[in-house]
Scaffold this active site. Structure first.
Site, PDB file in Angstrom:
ATOM      1  N   MET A   1       3.751  -1.160   2.696  1.00  0.00           N
ATOM      2  CA  MET A   1       3.275  -0.260   1.658  1.00  0.00           C
ATOM      3  C   MET A   1       1.760  -0.316   1.511  1.00  0.00           C
ATOM      4  O   MET A   1       1.118  -1.311   1.867  1.00  0.00           O
ATOM      5  CB  MET A   1       3.952  -0.572   0.320  1.00  0.00           C
ATOM      6  CG  MET A   1       3.592  -1.916  -0.280  1.00  0.00           C
ATOM      7  SD  MET A   1       4.441  -2.207  -1.869  1.00  0.00           S
ATOM      8  CE  MET A   1       3.743  -0.894  -2.879  1.00  0.00           C
ATOM      9  N   CYS A   2       1.220   0.790   1.002  1.00  0.00           N
ATOM     10  CA  CYS A   2      -0.202   0.847   0.662  1.00  0.00           C
ATOM     11  C   CYS A   2      -0.309   1.640  -0.631  1.00  0.00           C
ATOM     12  O   CYS A   2       0.529   1.474  -1.524  1.00  0.00           O
ATOM     13  CB  CYS A   2      -1.015   1.466   1.801  1.00  0.00           C
ATOM     14  SG  CYS A   2      -0.589   3.176   2.186  1.00  0.00           S
ATOM     15  N   GLY A   3      -1.310   2.494  -0.768  1.00  0.00           N
ATOM     16  CA  GLY A   3      -1.462   3.260  -1.993  1.00  0.00           C
ATOM     17  C   GLY A   3      -0.704   4.569  -1.980  1.00  0.00           C
ATOM     18  O   GLY A   3      -0.209   5.028  -3.006  1.00  0.00           O
TER      19      GLY A   3
ATOM     20  N   GLY B   1       0.725   5.863   1.559  1.00  0.00           N
ATOM     21  CA  GLY B   1       1.576   5.914   2.737  1.00  0.00           C
ATOM     22  C   GLY B   1       0.841   6.024   4.052  1.00  0.00           C
ATOM     23  O   GLY B   1       1.360   5.606   5.093  1.00  0.00           O
TER      24      GLY B   1
ATOM     25  N   PRO C   1       2.332   1.554  -5.207  1.00  0.00           N
ATOM     26  CA  PRO C   1       2.767   0.754  -6.347  1.00  0.00           C
ATOM     27  C   PRO C   1       3.116   1.579  -7.584  1.00  0.00           C
ATOM     28  O   PRO C   1       4.076   1.261  -8.298  1.00  0.00           O
ATOM     29  CB  PRO C   1       1.564  -0.158  -6.609  1.00  0.00           C
ATOM     30  CG  PRO C   1       0.869  -0.248  -5.290  1.00  0.00           C
ATOM     31  CD  PRO C   1       1.045   1.084  -4.657  1.00  0.00           C
TER      32      PRO C   1
END
Length: 453
Positions: A409-411, A413, A438
């Site tokens: 995961m990141c902010g 995708g 998140p």
């Protein structure tokens, strides 16, 4: 803006701004312009100007300077620090030197810290200062990083940065501040800040300028430094020696699937620039996902070695010129072409494809979570129990991660899909990507993020 006709030329992806100044006589000055000169040319043509002067505040680490290109193609006079020891024709300036721009004048101010030879340029109308091009010295709400020259000199240069910023604050409060590095720059600038300011506003609001103690300033500046792409180590020397002059706009030649397959067998890399969902649905095995967006150049330079042949896979609606220019402005000269016809042509020729699972927040918790955002982002709030490893570090550390199912995961995708593709290229399987970040996980679960590193 500050009593002068000034046009910011913002590169959102690199988080930088160049500036074009109408000198009032049909000529223009550009400051800290990159090799991608399309914006400068459009602005100049739109105002009926010729680009007569090109000034660089320092040896840039985050992009290839366009100054030499302008000298070769437009006859522009290049203005830069004599201490930079550039190996191409330029006017070398030292502290206090002035250049007559035909009415307006440009005064060099030595402001070392970001680099040793850094100059700020004070623009004057007669004896009246209009604004100062602060480059990588004073930023809006911050100061540029001091760890690019050499890690062991970070503190020494931070102390020089302290002195340079104090020198700039002696200018009148109404003098405009025009920095190069802004929000989104890895040269350090707070997010969501305005790109220009004034000396007075910075004295009132810049946290670093409110620290009167040098040691406190150094601790605050050095403590704020995050990671940066590895090409930052190469580009200052490229800019010092003089970037190669382009004979025309960079282009991507087309290659049929057989030619691409042969190149891959010889060690070439495939970079797929299509959106996340399209890459997830199907891609060439071993391809690295770097979606084409403003940050494309930075992640190309972070994830792909600069000395390997690179073939591009793009969607039919994506502009190849944007890809070629993004690579050129960070001196990635090994783009050998693009797959003609894209993924449909690859499949039609019998080429194998892979897919990567794109999952919703409900899958988080069923498998280990790998959060690949920057350290500051992770510390600000992450899924409880998530392992952290920055995307930029991942290519060299894939062997440290267990080969087990994982949700990356990141902010939003894009970076997570890049990480998943790097893991898959290294032989990892059962890699999934969270569609979102998140905030989406919080909304879906009603749970709280964990704060801290």
């Amino acid at each position: 803006m500050g009593g002068v006709d000034l046009i910011p030329l913002v590169d959102e992806g690199l988080g930088n701004a160049a500036y074009l100044v109408d000198l009032g006589d049909g000529r223009a000055l550009v400051v800290d312009v990159s090799l991608d000169l399309r914006g400068a040319w459009r602005a100049a043509r739109g105002h009926g100007l010729t680009l007569a002067f090109a000034a660089d505040t320092h040896l840039h680490a985050d992009f290839v300077s366009g100054a030499r290109q302008l000298a070769a193609t437009e006859g522009a006079r290049v203005l830069a620090s004599a201490e930079g020891h550039r190996e191409f024709a330029h006017t070398g300036l030292r502290d206090g030197d002035e250049v007559d721009l035909g009415g307006l004048r440009l005064r060099a101010l030595a402001t070392p810290g970001h680099t040793d030879e850094h100059l700020s340029f004070l623009l004057l109308d007669g004896s009246t200062p209009l604004g100062v091009f602060t480059g990588g010295s004073l930023l809006v709400g911050a100061a540029a990083r001091t760890d690019l020259v050499a890690p062991e000199r970070t503190e020494e240069l931070a102390r020089r940065q302290y002195a340079s910023l104090r020198r700039l604050t002696t200018l009148p409060d109404d003098v405009a501040v025009w920095p190069t590095h802004g929000a989104g720059s890895f040269c350090t600038a707070p997010p969501d800040t305005r790109r220009t300011s004034t000396i007075g506003r910075e004295k009132e609001t810049n946290p670093l300028l409110r620290l009167d103690d040098e040691d406190a300033f150094v601790a605050a500046l050095v403590g704020s430094l995050g990671s940066f792409p590895p090409y930052f180590h190469r580009l200052p020397e490229v800019n010092r020696r003089g970037p190669a002059v382009l004979g025309g706009a960079p282009e991507l030649s087309t290659m049929d699937p057989a030619a691409v397959r042969a190149l891959l067998a010889e060690g070439a890399w495939l970079v797929d620039v299509r959106p996340v969902a399209e890459f997830a649905a199907g891609h060439v095995p071993g391809a690295v996902s770097i979606p084409l967006r403003p940050a494309f150049a930075s992640w190309l330079g972070w994830l792909v070695p600069p000395d390997v042949p690179v073939v591009i896979v793009r969607g039919a609606d994506q502009d190849p010129a944007e890809i070629a220019w993004a690579a050129a402005k960070i001196a990635y000269t090994t783009l050998v072409g693009e797959l003609a016809g894209g993924l449909p042509a690859w499949r039609a020729a019998g080429g194998a494809t892979s897919s990567t699972a794109l999952v919703g927040p409900e899958r988080v918790g069923r498998a280990p979570v790998l959060d690949i955002r920057q350290a500051a982002e992770y510390a600000a709030g992450h899924v409880p129990g998530a392992r952290h490893l920055e995307l930029g570090e991942l290519p060299a550390r894939t062997g440290e991660l267990p080969r087990e199912p994982v949700v990356v995961m990141c902010g939003h995708g894009e970076r997570a899909m890049g990480a998943a593709s790097v893991l898959e290229r290294a032989g990892h399987r059962n890699v999934a990507v969270l569609a979102g970040g998140p905030a989406d996980w919080v909304r879906a679960t009603g749970r709280s993020l964990e704060v801290g590193g």
